[in-house]
Design a protein around this motif. Structure first.
Motif, PDB file in Angstrom:
ATOM      1  N   THR A 135      30.138  12.073   2.997  1.00  0.00           N
ATOM      2  CA  THR A 135      29.087  10.824   3.042  1.00  0.00           C
ATOM      3  C   THR A 135      29.430   9.671   4.004  1.00  0.00           C
ATOM      4  OG1 THR A 135      29.826  10.011   0.946  1.00  0.00           O
ATOM      5  CG2 THR A 135      28.210  11.831   0.873  1.00  0.00           C
ATOM      6  N   LYS A 169      23.417   8.876   2.481  1.00  0.00           N
ATOM      7  CA  LYS A 169      23.397   8.026   1.411  1.00  0.00           C
ATOM      8  C   LYS A 169      23.794   8.675   0.000  1.00  0.00           C
ATOM      9  CE  LYS A 169      20.157   4.817   3.452  1.00  0.00           C
ATOM     10  NZ  LYS A 169      19.004   3.855   3.401  1.00  0.00           N
ATOM     11  N   SER A 170      24.226   7.869  -0.815  1.00  0.00           N
ATOM     12  CA  SER A 170      24.680   8.529  -2.159  1.00  0.00           C
ATOM     13  C   SER A 170      23.464   9.149  -3.039  1.00  0.00           C
ATOM     14  CB  SER A 170      25.531   7.748  -3.101  1.00  0.00           C
ATOM     15  OG  SER A 170      24.863   6.645  -3.293  1.00  0.00           O
ATOM     16  N   THR A 171      22.103   8.660  -2.717  1.00  0.00           N
ATOM     17  CA  THR A 171      20.905   9.032  -3.168  1.00  0.00           C
ATOM     18  C   THR A 171      20.553  10.661  -2.934  1.00  0.00           C
ATOM     19  OG1 THR A 171      19.813   8.168  -1.483  1.00  0.00           O
ATOM     20  CG2 THR A 171      20.174   6.762  -3.428  1.00  0.00           C
TER      21      THR A 171
END
Length: 170
Positions: A78, A84-86
Motif C-alpha cells: 500500500t 489508501k488503507s480505506t
C-alpha cells in the motif's frame, strides 16, 4: 520469500484485493491443518494436557508469524503503490455483500457461493483432506479402545460410532 516476491511489484486496488483474498484462504487452511493435526495427535492417545497446551502455544506463534508477515507485506504494497488503507473497507463491503446476498438478487444460485468463488477457496479438496484425517483419527481411537484403553479421551465417541443403537433422538 513471500514479502520479497510481492513487495516491489506494481499493484492496483484489484490486484491487492486478489492478494488479500488469497491471504484469507491461506490463513483458513493453516488453521484447519493445525486443528486436524491436533485432532490426529489427540486421538492417537498419549497426549497430555501440557502437550496440548504446548501445541496450542506453538500454533499461536505460527499463526501470529503469518499475520505479521502478511501485515508487513500489505504495508509495503500500500505504501509503494499509493493505495489508501480505506481500500480494505471496500474489500470488506464486497465480501460481506457476497455473504449476505446483497447485489446477487437476480441470480438463481445460492448467494453464499459467491463469497467462496470470489475468495478462490477450493472446498472439495479441503473436505477430502479433513475426512481422511478424521478417518485416521477415529481408526486410532478404535484401536486404542480395542486394546482396553477406556481412559482414551474420545472413548465415548468411539462407543457412539461403533454402536448405532446408542443414538437417541428426543
Amino acid at each position: 520469500a513471500e514479502i520479497k516476491s510481492t513487495v516491489f511489484k506494481k499493484y492496483n486496488k484489484q490486484n491487492l484485493f486478489k492478494i488479500t483474498t488469497s491471504d484469507i484462504c491461506e490463513r483458513f487452511k493453516l488453521a484447519l491443518f493445525l486443528l486436524l493435526i491436533l485432532f490426529l495427535n489427540r486421538f492417537q492417545g498419549e497426549m497430555t494436557s501440557s502437550m496440548v497446551n504446548d501445541y496450542c502455544l506453538m500454533c499461536g506463534i505460527v499463526f501470529a508469524a503469518e499475520l505479521i508477515s502478511d501485515w508487513i507485506k500489505h504495508s509495503f504494497i500500500t505504501k509503494f503503490n499509493f493505495i489508501k488503507s480505506t481500500a480494505y473497507f471496500d474489500y470488506a463491503l464486497v465480501l460481506s455483500g457476497d455473504v449476505t446476498g446483497i447485489g446477487h438478487e437476480g441470480l438463481s444460485l445460492d448467494y453464499t457461493h459467491a463469497a467462496v468463488k470470489r475468495l478462490g477457496l477450493a472446498q472439495i479438496p479441503l473436505v477430502c483432506v479433513t475426512a481422511r484425517y478424521l478417518h485416521e483419527a477415529v481408526r486410532f481411537a478404535i484401536a486404542f479402545k480395542g486394546n482396553g484403553d477406556v481412559d482414551h479421551p474420545f472413548s465415548a465417541l468411539v462407543d457412539l460410532m461403533a454402536d448405532g443403537s446408542k443414538w437417541k433422538f428426543y
